[in-house]
Design a protein around this motif. Structure first.
Motif, mmCIF file in Angstrom:
data_model
loop_
_atom_site.group_PDB
_atom_site.id
_atom_site.type_symbol
_atom_site.label_atom_id
_atom_site.label_comp_id
_atom_site.label_asym_id
_atom_site.label_seq_id
_atom_site.Cartn_x
_atom_site.Cartn_y
_atom_site.Cartn_z
ATOM 1 N N GLU A 13 0.804 -1.210 0.000
ATOM 2 C CA GLU A 13 0.000 0.000 0.000
ATOM 3 C C GLU A 13 0.845 1.271 0.000
ATOM 4 O O GLU A 13 0.396 2.299 -0.426
ATOM 5 N N MET A 14 2.068 1.190 0.518
ATOM 6 C CA MET A 14 2.868 2.390 0.580
ATOM 7 C C MET A 14 4.201 2.195 -0.103
ATOM 8 O O MET A 14 4.752 1.108 -0.104
ATOM 9 N N ALA A 15 4.673 3.216 -0.711
ATOM 10 C CA ALA A 15 5.987 3.229 -1.328
ATOM 11 C C ALA A 15 6.281 4.652 -1.780
ATOM 12 O O ALA A 15 5.374 5.455 -1.967
ATOM 13 N N LEU A 16 7.539 4.919 -1.944
ATOM 14 C CA LEU A 16 7.975 6.222 -2.417
ATOM 15 C C LEU A 16 8.682 6.045 -3.743
ATOM 16 O O LEU A 16 9.093 4.940 -4.092
ATOM 17 N N ARG A 17 8.838 7.141 -4.491
ATOM 18 C CA ARG A 17 9.588 7.097 -5.734
ATOM 19 C C ARG A 17 10.481 8.321 -5.810
ATOM 20 O O ARG A 17 10.201 9.348 -5.189
ATOM 21 N N ILE A 18 11.538 8.185 -6.570
ATOM 22 C CA ILE A 18 12.469 9.286 -6.793
ATOM 23 C C ILE A 18 12.183 9.831 -8.185
ATOM 24 O O ILE A 18 12.152 9.071 -9.155
ATOM 25 N N ASP A 19 11.979 11.141 -8.292
ATOM 26 C CA ASP A 19 11.631 11.698 -9.600
ATOM 27 C C ASP A 19 12.850 12.292 -10.305
ATOM 28 O O ASP A 19 13.977 12.219 -9.818
ATOM 29 N N TYR A 20 12.601 12.888 -11.454
ATOM 30 C CA TYR A 20 13.636 13.388 -12.343
ATOM 31 C C TYR A 20 14.544 14.463 -11.734
ATOM 32 O O TYR A 20 15.621 14.755 -12.261
ATOM 33 N N LYS A 21 14.131 15.070 -10.613
ATOM 34 C CA LYS A 21 14.952 16.111 -9.994
ATOM 35 C C LYS A 21 16.164 15.554 -9.256
ATOM 36 O O LYS A 21 17.013 16.311 -8.805
ATOM 37 N N CYS A 22 16.252 14.228 -9.146
ATOM 38 C CA CYS A 22 17.369 13.579 -8.442
ATOM 39 C C CYS A 22 18.701 14.004 -9.060
ATOM 40 O O CYS A 22 18.859 13.998 -10.285
ATOM 41 N N GLU A 70 14.475 17.499 -2.624
ATOM 42 C CA GLU A 70 13.053 17.151 -2.505
ATOM 43 C C GLU A 70 12.531 16.437 -3.758
ATOM 44 O O GLU A 70 11.526 16.835 -4.342
ATOM 45 N N CYS A 71 13.228 15.377 -4.144
ATOM 46 C CA CYS A 71 12.839 14.639 -5.342
ATOM 47 C C CYS A 71 12.147 13.315 -5.024
ATOM 48 O O CYS A 71 11.911 12.514 -5.916
ATOM 49 N N ILE A 72 11.805 13.091 -3.767
ATOM 50 C CA ILE A 72 11.163 11.844 -3.367
ATOM 51 C C ILE A 72 9.710 12.130 -3.032
ATOM 52 O O ILE A 72 9.404 13.055 -2.277
ATOM 53 N N GLU A 73 8.815 11.335 -3.626
ATOM 54 C CA GLU A 73 7.380 11.560 -3.458
ATOM 55 C C GLU A 73 6.663 10.223 -3.340
ATOM 56 O O GLU A 73 7.215 9.187 -3.708
ATOM 57 N N PRO A 74 5.419 10.238 -2.861
ATOM 58 C CA PRO A 74 4.651 8.986 -2.785
ATOM 59 C C PRO A 74 4.442 8.390 -4.170
ATOM 60 O O PRO A 74 4.252 9.110 -5.149
ATOM 61 N N LEU A 75 4.495 7.092 -4.243
ATOM 62 C CA LEU A 75 4.225 6.374 -5.486
ATOM 63 C C LEU A 75 2.727 6.150 -5.554
ATOM 64 O O LEU A 75 2.169 5.352 -4.821
ATOM 65 N N ALA A 76 2.069 6.897 -6.416
ATOM 66 C CA ALA A 76 0.621 6.787 -6.561
ATOM 67 C C ALA A 76 0.281 5.569 -7.407
ATOM 68 O O ALA A 76 1.001 5.248 -8.347
ATOM 69 N N PRO A 77 -0.808 4.880 -7.074
ATOM 70 C CA PRO A 77 -1.221 3.764 -7.918
ATOM 71 C C PRO A 77 -1.453 4.248 -9.341
ATOM 72 O O PRO A 77 -2.021 5.315 -9.561
ATOM 73 N N HIS A 78 -0.967 3.499 -10.286
ATOM 74 C CA HIS A 78 -1.120 3.784 -11.712
ATOM 75 C C HIS A 78 -0.409 5.059 -12.136
ATOM 76 O O HIS A 78 -0.759 5.658 -13.139
ATOM 77 N N ALA A 79 0.582 5.496 -11.374
ATOM 78 C CA ALA A 79 1.347 6.678 -11.755
ATOM 79 C C ALA A 79 2.305 6.315 -12.875
ATOM 80 O O ALA A 79 2.808 5.203 -12.916
ATOM 81 N N PRO A 80 2.575 7.253 -13.783
ATOM 82 C CA PRO A 80 3.548 6.964 -14.827
ATOM 83 C C PRO A 80 4.911 6.639 -14.235
ATOM 84 O O PRO A 80 5.310 7.208 -13.229
ATOM 85 N N GLY A 81 5.577 5.715 -14.814
ATOM 86 C CA GLY A 81 6.887 5.294 -14.355
ATOM 87 C C GLY A 81 7.413 4.209 -15.260
ATOM 88 O O GLY A 81 6.794 3.903 -16.296
ATOM 89 N N PRO A 82 8.551 3.596 -14.903
ATOM 90 C CA PRO A 82 9.143 2.588 -15.785
ATOM 91 C C PRO A 82 8.214 1.398 -16.058
ATOM 92 O O PRO A 82 8.229 0.849 -17.143
ATOM 93 N N ASP A 83 7.386 1.041 -15.076
ATOM 94 C CA ASP A 83 6.489 -0.101 -15.259
ATOM 95 C C ASP A 83 5.139 0.305 -15.834
ATOM 96 O O ASP A 83 4.344 -0.529 -16.215
ATOM 97 N N ASN A 84 4.856 1.594 -15.850
ATOM 98 C CA ASN A 84 3.562 2.085 -16.331
ATOM 99 C C ASN A 84 3.812 3.414 -17.064
ATOM 100 O O ASN A 84 3.631 4.478 -16.502
ATOM 101 N N PRO A 85 4.263 3.357 -18.330
ATOM 102 C CA PRO A 85 4.698 4.572 -19.025
ATOM 103 C C PRO A 85 3.610 5.597 -19.328
ATOM 104 O O PRO A 85 3.918 6.721 -19.648
#
Length: 86
Positions: A13-22, A70-85
């Motif tokens: 249910e919970m996870a974080l992701r690192i975005d392009y600002k890294c 501040e490049c870490i944010e919650p990983l929203a379900p169905h958010a665009p990313g490597p597994d869900n472009p």
């Protein structure tokens, strides 16, 4: 094998992701108690199967506490990313 780490799961249910600002400073990697952060192809990445947002270990996720850009944010379900472009 670390015994203090949670077992990886397929859905969490919970996870974080690192975005392009890294900026690849690597401050987040050593503070993750679950070993969920590793260098990716271009920037650091968080393994959602290992990330617990430090629940039960710290009051706040440790990666968030040390990230200076501040490049870490919650990983929203169905958010665009490597597994869900899209």
């Amino acid at each position: 094998l670390r015994h203090d780490c949670p077992e990886p799961t397929e859905s969490r249910e919970m996870a974080l992701r690192i975005d392009y600002k890294c900026i690849n400073c690597a401050a987040c990697e050593p503070v993750c108690p679950n070993g969920a952060i590793d260098i990716g192809v271009e920037i650091f990445e968080i393994d959602a199967g290992l990330c617990t947002e430090c629940a039960g270990q710290y009051a706040v996720p440790q990666c968030l506490a040390v990230c200076q850009v501040e490049c870490i944010e919650p990983l929203a379900p169905h958010a665009p990313g490597p597994d869900n472009p899209s």
